[in-house]
Design an enzyme around this catalytic site. Sequence first.
Site, PDB file in Angstrom:
ATOM      1  N   LEU A  43       0.851  -1.175  -0.076  1.00 44.51           N
ATOM      2  CA  LEU A  43       0.057   0.049   0.042  1.00 44.51           C
ATOM      3  C   LEU A  43       0.602   1.223  -0.072  1.00 44.51           C
ATOM      4  CD1 LEU A  43      -2.665  -0.886   2.608  1.00 44.51           C
ATOM      5  CD2 LEU A  43      -3.088  -1.133   0.217  1.00 44.51           C
ATOM      6  N   ASP A  44       0.540   2.307  -0.859  1.00 43.74           N
ATOM      7  CA  ASP A  44       1.300   3.563  -0.621  1.00 43.74           C
ATOM      8  C   ASP A  44       1.344   3.870   0.821  1.00 43.74           C
ATOM      9  OD1 ASP A  44       1.374   3.385  -3.488  1.00 43.74           O
ATOM     10  OD2 ASP A  44      -0.383   4.721  -3.579  1.00 43.74           O
ATOM     11  N   LYS A  45       2.470   4.808   1.087  1.00 45.95           N
ATOM     12  CA  LYS A  45       2.808   5.324   2.691  1.00 45.95           C
ATOM     13  C   LYS A  45       1.563   6.079   3.036  1.00 45.95           C
ATOM     14  CE  LYS A  45       5.237   9.100   4.915  1.00 45.95           C
ATOM     15  NZ  LYS A  45       6.341  10.133   4.632  1.00 45.95           N
TER      16      LYS A  45
END
Length: 335
Positions: free
Chosen positions: A153-155
């Site tokens: 997942l993106d940050k």
Amino acid sequence: MSPGDDAPDAIDDLQQDGETRGLSVPAGLHGERLDRALALLIPEFSRSYLQQQVTAQGVQLNGRVASKAAARVSAGDRLTVTLRPTAQAMAFVPQPMEIPVVYEDEDLLVIDKPAGLVVHPAAGNWSGTLLNGLLARHPEAAALPRAGIVHRLDKDTSGLMLVAKSRLAMDALVRAIADRSVRRQYLALAHGRWGGLAVQDVDQPIGRDPRNRLRMAVLGEGQAGARAARTTFCLLGQAQDTAALACRLHTGRTHQIRVHLAWLGHPLLADALYGGRAAHGMTRQALHATRLELAHPVSGQPLRLDSRPPADFCAAMQALGLRYNEASSLCPGDS
């Protein structure tokens, strides 16, 4: 990148404040470059690592800081070398942290990732990542590629993530994701009044944006780097020029939901990279992974796992007058 790309495992044995070694240049290395001489005198460390120590002012030549790895040495020169772990070398070390867990057995871990947590070490984030936390949580993760991480997942995206705890589970999860038998659903808040169909399927290829290498973009069929990408968007409600959407991934391209929504003209709230603005208290991209459905990678048991959106997301929905209901915040057919 693995630790061995920049330095061998011997770096793990160094203390945080470094180890200092005194050396003398033998006659056989007279006239050699400093970095080559160091690599021959300290063979347990790579030349690239030793070059980094020169750059970090960790090498003295005859009592003076050596500033150039290409400097020539002479027989009898005295070298003092301080060997310190590089950021890259320290990236793959255990770091205890709180990891919210929603499911765990001997083969599988499902976490509820908070926004702001980087999943995997990379430039600018060599420590404090989920990978570091996994290595501390169960040492067996060190034997698995990427500590068992099978997707990211993106940050600034929150929510559910799968992590393998055994090689058997990891191989099965990678296959399941590749053949699209893992169902992943997200909740999003997007700019603009949703004017299209309540359920809209976007089947548009995605690749690196040729005008901005930091972004992904919808590309034309056959364009270099284009990869098939499909997302289904389901309108859950809207208010104040903001749409609440359930998003179902059919593929898993980098930034897929963010790119497809921006292409539709509905960027996520606070997703500055794709044209979104901070709004309704959201200061990070308004995307949360709410549901995972899959067959257990070892037992085959059906699993359905849900995650309620975090406080910032719920506050934004409340400010908009929208209510989150787990049962109704799904695409048709996913309840």
